[in-house]
Design a protein around this motif. Structure first.
Motif, PDB file in Angstrom:
ATOM      1  N   GLU A  26       0.826  -1.230   0.000  1.00 39.64           N
ATOM      2  CA  GLU A  26       0.000   0.000   0.000  1.00 39.64           C
ATOM      3  C   GLU A  26       0.848   1.262   0.000  1.00 39.64           C
ATOM      4  OE1 GLU A  26      -0.243  -2.498   2.254  1.00 39.64           O
ATOM      5  OE2 GLU A  26      -2.067  -3.467   1.477  1.00 39.64           O
ATOM      6  N   MET A  27       2.151   1.138   0.273  1.00 41.30           N
ATOM      7  CA  MET A  27       3.036   2.304   0.240  1.00 41.30           C
ATOM      8  C   MET A  27       3.724   2.463  -1.112  1.00 41.30           C
ATOM      9  SD  MET A  27       2.685   4.025   2.955  1.00 41.30           S
ATOM     10  CE  MET A  27       4.059   5.150   2.732  1.00 41.30           C
ATOM     11  N   LEU A  28       3.497   1.533  -2.047  1.00 43.29           N
ATOM     12  CA  LEU A  28       4.098   1.689  -3.373  1.00 43.29           C
ATOM     13  C   LEU A  28       3.447   2.891  -4.049  1.00 43.29           C
ATOM     14  CD1 LEU A  28       4.145  -2.026  -4.619  1.00 43.29           C
ATOM     15  CD2 LEU A  28       5.983  -0.756  -3.495  1.00 43.29           C
ATOM     16  N   PRO A  29       4.258   3.811  -4.610  1.00 44.78           N
ATOM     17  CA  PRO A  29       3.671   5.018  -5.179  1.00 44.78           C
ATOM     18  C   PRO A  29       3.213   4.845  -6.630  1.00 44.78           C
ATOM     19  CG  PRO A  29       6.052   5.237  -5.190  1.00 44.78           C
ATOM     20  CD  PRO A  29       5.737   3.871  -4.608  1.00 44.78           C
ATOM     21  N   VAL A  30       2.055   5.374  -6.940  1.00 41.38           N
ATOM     22  CA  VAL A  30       1.646   5.577  -8.325  1.00 41.38           C
ATOM     23  C   VAL A  30       1.937   7.057  -8.609  1.00 41.38           C
ATOM     24  CG1 VAL A  30      -0.312   5.636  -9.922  1.00 41.38           C
ATOM     25  CG2 VAL A  30      -0.064   3.733  -8.324  1.00 41.38           C
ATOM     26  N   VAL A  31       2.936   7.298  -9.429  1.00 41.52           N
ATOM     27  CA  VAL A  31       3.542   8.612  -9.704  1.00 41.52           C
ATOM     28  C   VAL A  31       4.159   9.171  -8.407  1.00 41.52           C
ATOM     29  CG1 VAL A  31       3.352  10.864 -10.864  1.00 41.52           C
ATOM     30  CG2 VAL A  31       1.846   8.971 -11.542  1.00 41.52           C
ATOM     31  N   ASP A  32       3.431   9.886  -7.573  1.00 45.93           N
ATOM     32  CA  ASP A  32       4.065  10.480  -6.387  1.00 45.93           C
ATOM     33  C   ASP A  32       3.270  10.279  -5.099  1.00 45.93           C
ATOM     34  OD1 ASP A  32       1.971  12.080  -7.054  1.00 45.93           O
ATOM     35  OD2 ASP A  32       3.136  13.921  -7.302  1.00 45.93           O
ATOM     36  N   LYS A  33       2.243   9.448  -5.142  1.00 45.06           N
ATOM     37  CA  LYS A  33       1.447   9.200  -3.934  1.00 45.06           C
ATOM     38  C   LYS A  33       1.354   7.708  -3.696  1.00 45.06           C
ATOM     39  CE  LYS A  33      -2.100  12.309  -4.841  1.00 45.06           C
ATOM     40  NZ  LYS A  33      -3.536  12.580  -4.868  1.00 45.06           N
ATOM     41  N   PRO A  34       1.506   7.268  -2.440  1.00 47.40           N
ATOM     42  CA  PRO A  34       1.312   5.845  -2.170  1.00 47.40           C
ATOM     43  C   PRO A  34      -0.146   5.443  -2.389  1.00 47.40           C
ATOM     44  CG  PRO A  34       1.814   7.022  -0.135  1.00 47.40           C
ATOM     45  CD  PRO A  34       1.916   8.021  -1.243  1.00 47.40           C
ATOM     46  N   LEU A  35      -0.347   4.183  -2.792  1.00 49.33           N
ATOM     47  CA  LEU A  35      -1.704   3.661  -3.029  1.00 49.33           C
ATOM     48  C   LEU A  35      -2.642   3.989  -1.876  1.00 49.33           C
ATOM     49  CD1 LEU A  35      -1.083   0.069  -4.393  1.00 49.33           C
ATOM     50  CD2 LEU A  35      -2.288   1.943  -5.556  1.00 49.33           C
ATOM     51  N   ILE A  36      -2.161   3.853  -0.632  1.00 47.35           N
ATOM     52  CA  ILE A  36      -3.033   4.066   0.524  1.00 47.35           C
ATOM     53  C   ILE A  36      -3.521   5.503   0.589  1.00 47.35           C
ATOM     54  CG2 ILE A  36      -1.119   4.515   2.148  1.00 47.35           C
ATOM     55  CD1 ILE A  36      -4.329   2.585   3.010  1.00 47.35           C
ATOM     56  N   GLN A  37      -2.723   6.446   0.067  1.00 48.32           N
ATOM     57  CA  GLN A  37      -3.165   7.843   0.128  1.00 48.32           C
ATOM     58  C   GLN A  37      -4.290   8.127  -0.869  1.00 48.32           C
ATOM     59  OE1 GLN A  37      -0.105  10.884   0.361  1.00 48.32           O
ATOM     60  NE2 GLN A  37      -1.638  12.473  -0.051  1.00 48.32           N
ATOM     61  N   TYR A  38      -4.241   7.479  -2.048  1.00 50.15           N
ATOM     62  CA  TYR A  38      -5.391   7.611  -2.961  1.00 50.15           C
ATOM     63  C   TYR A  38      -6.660   7.119  -2.257  1.00 50.15           C
ATOM     64  CZ  TYR A  38      -2.160   8.333  -6.904  1.00 50.15           C
ATOM     65  OH  TYR A  38      -1.206   8.827  -7.747  1.00 50.15           O
ATOM     66  N   ALA A  39      -6.532   6.001  -1.541  1.00 43.89           N
ATOM     67  CA  ALA A  39      -7.697   5.408  -0.854  1.00 43.89           C
ATOM     68  C   ALA A  39      -8.217   6.345   0.235  1.00 43.89           C
ATOM     69  CB  ALA A  39      -7.309   4.046  -0.274  1.00 43.89           C
ATOM     70  N   VAL A  40      -7.292   6.934   1.003  1.00 45.32           N
ATOM     71  CA  VAL A  40      -7.691   7.836   2.085  1.00 45.32           C
ATOM     72  C   VAL A  40      -8.365   9.089   1.514  1.00 45.32           C
ATOM     73  CG1 VAL A  40      -6.706   9.436   3.787  1.00 45.32           C
ATOM     74  CG2 VAL A  40      -6.145   7.001   3.884  1.00 45.32           C
ATOM     75  N   GLU A  41      -7.821   9.627   0.440  1.00 41.18           N
ATOM     76  CA  GLU A  41      -8.435  10.820  -0.161  1.00 41.18           C
ATOM     77  C   GLU A  41      -9.848  10.506  -0.655  1.00 41.18           C
ATOM     78  OE1 GLU A  41      -5.619  12.354  -3.045  1.00 41.18           O
ATOM     79  OE2 GLU A  41      -4.206  12.928  -1.457  1.00 41.18           O
ATOM     80  N   GLU A  42     -10.035   9.300  -1.188  1.00 43.86           N
ATOM     81  CA  GLU A  42     -11.371   8.903  -1.650  1.00 43.86           C
ATOM     82  C   GLU A  42     -12.343   8.811  -0.470  1.00 43.86           C
ATOM     83  OE1 GLU A  42     -11.418   5.497  -4.348  1.00 43.86           O
ATOM     84  OE2 GLU A  42     -13.481   5.073  -3.731  1.00 43.86           O
ATOM     85  N   ALA A  43     -11.864   8.254   0.647  1.00 45.21           N
ATOM     86  CA  ALA A  43     -12.718   8.127   1.843  1.00 45.21           C
ATOM     87  C   ALA A  43     -13.096   9.505   2.385  1.00 45.21           C
ATOM     88  CB  ALA A  43     -12.001   7.310   2.914  1.00 45.21           C
ATOM     89  N   VAL A  44     -12.109  10.381   2.466  1.00 47.32           N
ATOM     90  CA  VAL A  44     -12.355  11.720   3.011  1.00 47.32           C
ATOM     91  C   VAL A  44     -13.339  12.470   2.111  1.00 47.32           C
ATOM     92  CG1 VAL A  44     -11.261  13.953   3.481  1.00 47.32           C
ATOM     93  CG2 VAL A  44     -10.188  11.839   4.305  1.00 47.32           C
ATOM     94  N   SER A  45     -13.196  12.318   0.804  1.00 43.77           N
ATOM     95  CA  SER A  45     -14.116  13.038  -0.073  1.00 43.77           C
ATOM     96  C   SER A  45     -15.520  12.437  -0.039  1.00 43.77           C
ATOM     97  CB  SER A  45     -13.570  13.130  -1.502  1.00 43.77           C
ATOM     98  OG  SER A  45     -13.615  11.868  -2.090  1.00 43.77           O
ATOM     99  N   ALA A  46     -15.661  11.220   0.498  1.00 45.57           N
ATOM    100  CA  ALA A  46     -17.000  10.647   0.701  1.00 45.57           C
ATOM    101  C   ALA A  46     -17.569  11.024   2.068  1.00 45.57           C
ATOM    102  CB  ALA A  46     -16.951   9.121   0.548  1.00 45.57           C
TER     103      ALA A  46
END
Ligand code: UTP
Length: 288
Positions: A26-46
């Motif tokens: 989950e810490m592997l980055p896609v471009v410059d953000k770890p996978l887990i951060q995309y998930a957290v941003e999605e949760a926060v925006s929900a």
């Protein structure tokens, strides 16, 4: 609203060895953000305000990522590097709490979700599997599911169409009354043979679940691999509680495997504010 989201991140990530020997996948980055951060941003925006991470022994980097990075922030502040300081400090908004619980044995996704039970205060909660990256900046996938829950009161399982010959890799739903983006679930099966599959709608890593799921999980038997499957618990839940399949809008990448991860990297790379244009130009050149 849906205030709590659970992130089951206790899996071993063996498909990414050796990268995941010391670093959680989950810490592997896609471009410059770890996978887990995309998930957290999605949760926060929900609308989530409580984030529960179900982690394992090698996952401390995840908790560190969402904590204050004291030395780094002091250093950036003393050098007036305010843009970078802002990036380091804004991984999670101040009104959002991060809670951590360990799954001490890898007994399956259903068991991982059950580990969050003591921390879930609401009668409904979201689940995001960070491996499934869903790109939709206008309308994040979990918010689509939460909205459907708000309109119907049903629990919701996200689905996406897959090639009929690939159904045996996924949980597959039986939802014959599909209309538009959703349909009431009549059944759900894990990894069916193509000839037995009830549809070609496969479960993707987003759920909105009634907290009734916890007592069901407590009574769900492990499968032949010794894992408690969330699919089996949902198959029980739908017998006395409405569960809908929801075909979300957005581009999904299975970042738990190498090909999906590369596809996400290229797609999000070409859309990136800083490097997107130059990367797209370069891709065009190497294609010829
Ligand atoms: P995967 O099937 O992708 O397994 O789990 P994995 O162990 O993470 O990866 P591989 O297959 O070894 O490469 C799907 C999701 O369920 C979580 C994982 O962290 C992932 O988000 N999970 C799975 C748990 O939290 N606990 C488990 O016991 C099993």
């Amino acid at each position: 609203g849906m205030k709590t989201v659970v992130f089951p991140v206790a899996g071993l990530g063996t498909r990414f060895l050796p990268a995941t020997k010391a670093v959680p996948k989950e810490m592997l980055p896609v471009v410059d953000k770890p996978l887990i951060q995309y998930a957290v941003e999605e949760a926060v925006s929900a609308g989530a305000e409580t984030l529960i991470f179900v982690t394992g022994r090698t996952k401390n980097a995840i908790a560190d990522h969402f904590d204050t990075a004291y030395e780094l922030e002091t250093e950036l502040a003393s050098k007036n590097k305010n843009d970078l300081l802002e990036i380091a400090q804004s991984v999670v908004p101040k009104n959002v709490s991060c809670l951590y619980v360990r799954q001490s044995q890898p007994l399956g996704l259903g068991h991982a979700i059950l580990c969050a039970k003591p921390m879930v205060q609401e009668s409904v909660f979201g689940v995001i599997l960070p491996d499934d990256l869903i790109y939709n900046p206008q309308s994040p996938a979990l918010a689509q599911l939460a909205q459907h829950h708000g309109q119907t009161g049903s629990s919701v399982v996200s689905v996406s169409e897959v090639r009929p010959e690939h159904v045996s890799r996924y949980g597959v739903v039986d939802a014959p009354s599909f209309e538009g983006r959703s349909g009431r679930l009549q059944g759900i099966v894990e990894k069916p043979n193509p000839e037995d599959a009830p549809s070609n709608l496969a479960v993707v890593g987003r759920y909105v679940l009634s907290s009734e799921i916890f007592s069901i999980l407590e009574n769900t038997e492990a499968d032949h691999r010794g894992e408690i499957q969330i699919t089996d618990a949902i198959a029980t839940l739908l017998k006395h509680h409405p569960v809908d399949a929801y075909r979300f809008e957005g581009q999904q990448f299975d970042c738990g495997n190498k090909l999906g991860f590369l596809q996400a990297t290229v797609t999000l790379g070409t859309k990136h504010a800083e490097v997107g244009e130059a990367f797209a130009d370069w891709l065009n050149q190497i294609e010829h």
